[in-house]
Design an enzyme around this catalytic site. Structure first.
Site, PDB file in Angstrom:
ATOM      1  CD  GLN A 102      -2.381  -1.262   2.795  1.00  0.00           C
ATOM      2  OE1 GLN A 102      -3.344  -0.603   3.146  1.00  0.00           O
ATOM      3  NE2 GLN A 102      -1.772  -2.105   3.603  1.00  0.00           N
ATOM      4  CG  ASP A 105       7.921   3.894   0.821  1.00  0.00           C
ATOM      5  OD1 ASP A 105       8.127   2.899   0.099  1.00  0.00           O
ATOM      6  OD2 ASP A 105       7.701   3.802   2.051  1.00  0.00           O
ATOM      7  CG  HIS A 120      -2.869   2.672  -1.777  1.00  0.00           C
ATOM      8  ND1 HIS A 120      -2.850   2.630  -0.403  1.00  0.00           N
ATOM      9  CD2 HIS A 120      -3.989   2.004  -2.145  1.00  0.00           C
ATOM     10  CE1 HIS A 120      -3.915   1.963   0.037  1.00  0.00           C
ATOM     11  NE2 HIS A 120      -4.604   1.562  -0.997  1.00  0.00           N
ATOM     12  CB  CYS A 128      -0.835  15.844 -17.688  1.00  0.00           C
ATOM     13  SG  CYS A 128      -1.656  17.380 -18.157  1.00  0.00           S
ATOM     14  CB  CYS A 131      -2.638  16.181 -22.272  1.00  0.00           C
ATOM     15  SG  CYS A 131      -0.961  16.004 -21.611  1.00  0.00           S
ATOM     16  CG  ASN A 216       1.048  -3.762  13.476  1.00  0.00           C
ATOM     17  OD1 ASN A 216       1.377  -3.002  14.380  1.00  0.00           O
ATOM     18  ND2 ASN A 216       0.334  -3.387  12.436  1.00  0.00           N
TER      19      ASN A 216
HETATM   20  P1  OAD Z   1      -1.212   3.009   8.977  1.00  0.00           P
HETATM   21  O1  OAD Z   1      -0.476   4.246   9.388  1.00  0.00           O
HETATM   22  O2  OAD Z   1      -2.695   3.026   9.035  1.00  0.00           O
HETATM   23  O3  OAD Z   1      -0.714   1.783   9.857  1.00  0.00           O
HETATM   24  C1  OAD Z   1       0.650   1.539  10.084  1.00  0.00           C
HETATM   25  C2  OAD Z   1       0.766   0.303  10.943  1.00  0.00           C
HETATM   26  O4  OAD Z   1       2.133   0.004  11.090  1.00  0.00           O
HETATM   27  C3  OAD Z   1       0.177   0.434  12.355  1.00  0.00           C
HETATM   28  O5  OAD Z   1      -0.685  -0.662  12.612  1.00  0.00           O
HETATM   29  C4  OAD Z   1       1.413   0.391  13.260  1.00  0.00           C
HETATM   30  O6  OAD Z   1       1.154  -0.266  14.504  1.00  0.00           O
HETATM   31  C5  OAD Z   1       2.373  -0.419  12.412  1.00  0.00           C
HETATM   32  N1  OAD Z   1       3.805  -0.174  12.667  1.00  0.00           N
HETATM   33  C6  OAD Z   1       4.417   0.940  13.137  1.00  0.00           C
HETATM   34  N2  OAD Z   1       5.738   0.777  13.203  1.00  0.00           N
HETATM   35  C7  OAD Z   1       5.997  -0.490  12.765  1.00  0.00           C
HETATM   36  C8  OAD Z   1       7.186  -1.254  12.592  1.00  0.00           C
HETATM   37  N3  OAD Z   1       8.397  -0.758  12.872  1.00  0.00           N
HETATM   38  N4  OAD Z   1       7.060  -2.524  12.123  1.00  0.00           N
HETATM   39  C9  OAD Z   1       5.842  -3.032  11.816  1.00  0.00           C
HETATM   40  N5  OAD Z   1       4.691  -2.359  11.962  1.00  0.00           N
HETATM   41  C10 OAD Z   1       4.763  -1.097  12.426  1.00  0.00           C
HETATM   42  O7  OAD Z   1      -0.673   2.634   7.521  1.00  0.00           O
HETATM   43  P2  OAD Z   1      -1.369   1.720   6.402  1.00  0.00           P
HETATM   44  O8  OAD Z   1      -2.080   0.582   7.024  1.00  0.00           O
HETATM   45  O9  OAD Z   1      -0.324   1.444   5.401  1.00  0.00           O
HETATM   46  O10 OAD Z   1      -3.598   5.344   1.736  1.00  0.00           O
HETATM   47  O11 OAD Z   1      -2.422   2.721   5.811  1.00  0.00           O
HETATM   48  C11 OAD Z   1      -3.167   2.324   4.711  1.00  0.00           C
HETATM   49  C12 OAD Z   1      -3.435   3.486   3.808  1.00  0.00           C
HETATM   50  O12 OAD Z   1      -4.016   4.569   4.538  1.00  0.00           O
HETATM   51  C13 OAD Z   1      -2.195   4.124   3.190  1.00  0.00           C
HETATM   52  O13 OAD Z   1      -1.747   3.424   2.060  1.00  0.00           O
HETATM   53  C14 OAD Z   1      -2.678   5.474   2.838  1.00  0.00           C
HETATM   54  C15 OAD Z   1      -3.390   5.816   4.104  1.00  0.00           C
HETATM   55  O14 OAD Z   1      -4.351   6.792   4.045  1.00  0.00           O
HETATM   56  C16 OAD Z   1      -3.664   6.236   0.754  1.00  0.00           C
HETATM   57  O15 OAD Z   1      -2.960   7.220   0.758  1.00  0.00           O
HETATM   58  C17 OAD Z   1      -4.625   5.868  -0.309  1.00  0.00           C
END
Ligand code: OAD
Length: 252
Positions: A102, A105, A120, A128, A131, A216
């Protein structure tokens, strides 16, 4: 007693097809902020102002300032041992593997991952809005160049990421769900597992008789469904998991 990481390694040894799903948590140890939780981006910023098509139409400069700032953080960051461990898993499983991220980066690719899809989009991709011109532009803009204009028609460029309310890239989504139907194990790393459709992938694996391993430090909606939960930072536990997978004597 077998430790959770040994149990996870044993499960991987018995796995025929592995689906890995990653979220922002895998890049946390590279210094890239996550979205939710105490220090999460969505605690400091409102996604409605920064990550929707309406926000881009209303204030493209503000939206771009935010993406440009994140690009800067990402360009300074390096893949961490968690990303690197997933490259080893890909080499171990070969074509019986898909990494679905997801994250926007690009750190998985920089670490060397190849069998992967970005659900994502990618923060360095640009499209653009007039166009349809597209390019990959791994750089930040000077403040005065924001919002950037299309080199072809002068229209407004947008970051090639999925905004809230938009559909996901069709081919990436198709590949991800096809892999989830094939997978007998899902390794779910660093995601709060609340954003759909990505969050549906582990359930898809479960519904087809597969098992879940979650990495996690915090509990998520998936934790109670997981066969094994590794409540540690990904950069610490994934290299250990890979070492155990390769060792002949799992107790060693
Ligand atoms: P979140 O920020 O919602 O969740 C990050 C997760 O990583 C949390 O459950 C943390 O506990 C865990 N975490 C933190 N540090 C960690 C580590 N060192 N090792 C393992 N886990 C760790 O991020 P996403 O679930 O990726 O979407 O969020 C999903 C989507 O929501 C993103 O892709 C983005 C956002 O809005 C869009 O931009 C469309």
């Amino acid at each position: 007693m077998t430790s959770p990481v040994e149990q996870a390694a044993e499960l991987l040894r018995r796995t025929r097809f592995l689906l890995v799903l990653t979220g922002a948590g895998i890049s946390a140890e590279s210094g890239i902020p996550t979205f939710r939780g105490k220090d999460g981006l969505w605690n400091r910023y409102d996604p409605q102002d920064l990550a929707t098509p309406e926000a881009l139409a209303r204030n493209p400069r503000l939206v771009w300032q935010w993406y440009n700032w994140r690009r800067g953080l990402i360009l300074k960051a390096r893949p961490n041992p968690g990303h690197e461990a997933l490259v080893h898993l890909e080499q171990h499983f070969g074509d019986r593997f898909l990494l679905v991220t997801q994250n926007v980066d690009g750190l998985h690719q920089r670490a060397g991952s190849q069998r992967m899809v970005e659900l994502h989009g990618n923060i360095f991709q640009e499209v653009c809005t007039r166009c349809g011109f597209e390019r990959y532009h791994e750089a930040t803009y000077p403040e005065e160049a924001l919002p950037p204009a299309c080199p072809q028609c002068g229209g407004l460029l947008r970051p090639g990421v999925v905004f809230f309310g938009e559909t996901l890239p069709e081919e990436a989504l198709r590949q991800a769900f096809a892999a989830a139907r094939q997978a007998d194990t899902a390794l779910v790393i660093g995601t709060s597992a609340v954003v759909y459709p990505a969050a549906a992938l582990p359930y898809e694996v479960k519904n087809h008789g597969g098992r879940l391993i979650e990495v996690n430090p915090e509990a998520t909606p998936l934790t109670s469904l997981a066969e094994v939960s590794l409540h540690e930072p990904a950069g610490r536990v994934l290299p250990r998991l890979v070492r155990l997978l390769h060792s002949r004597n799992p107790k060693a």
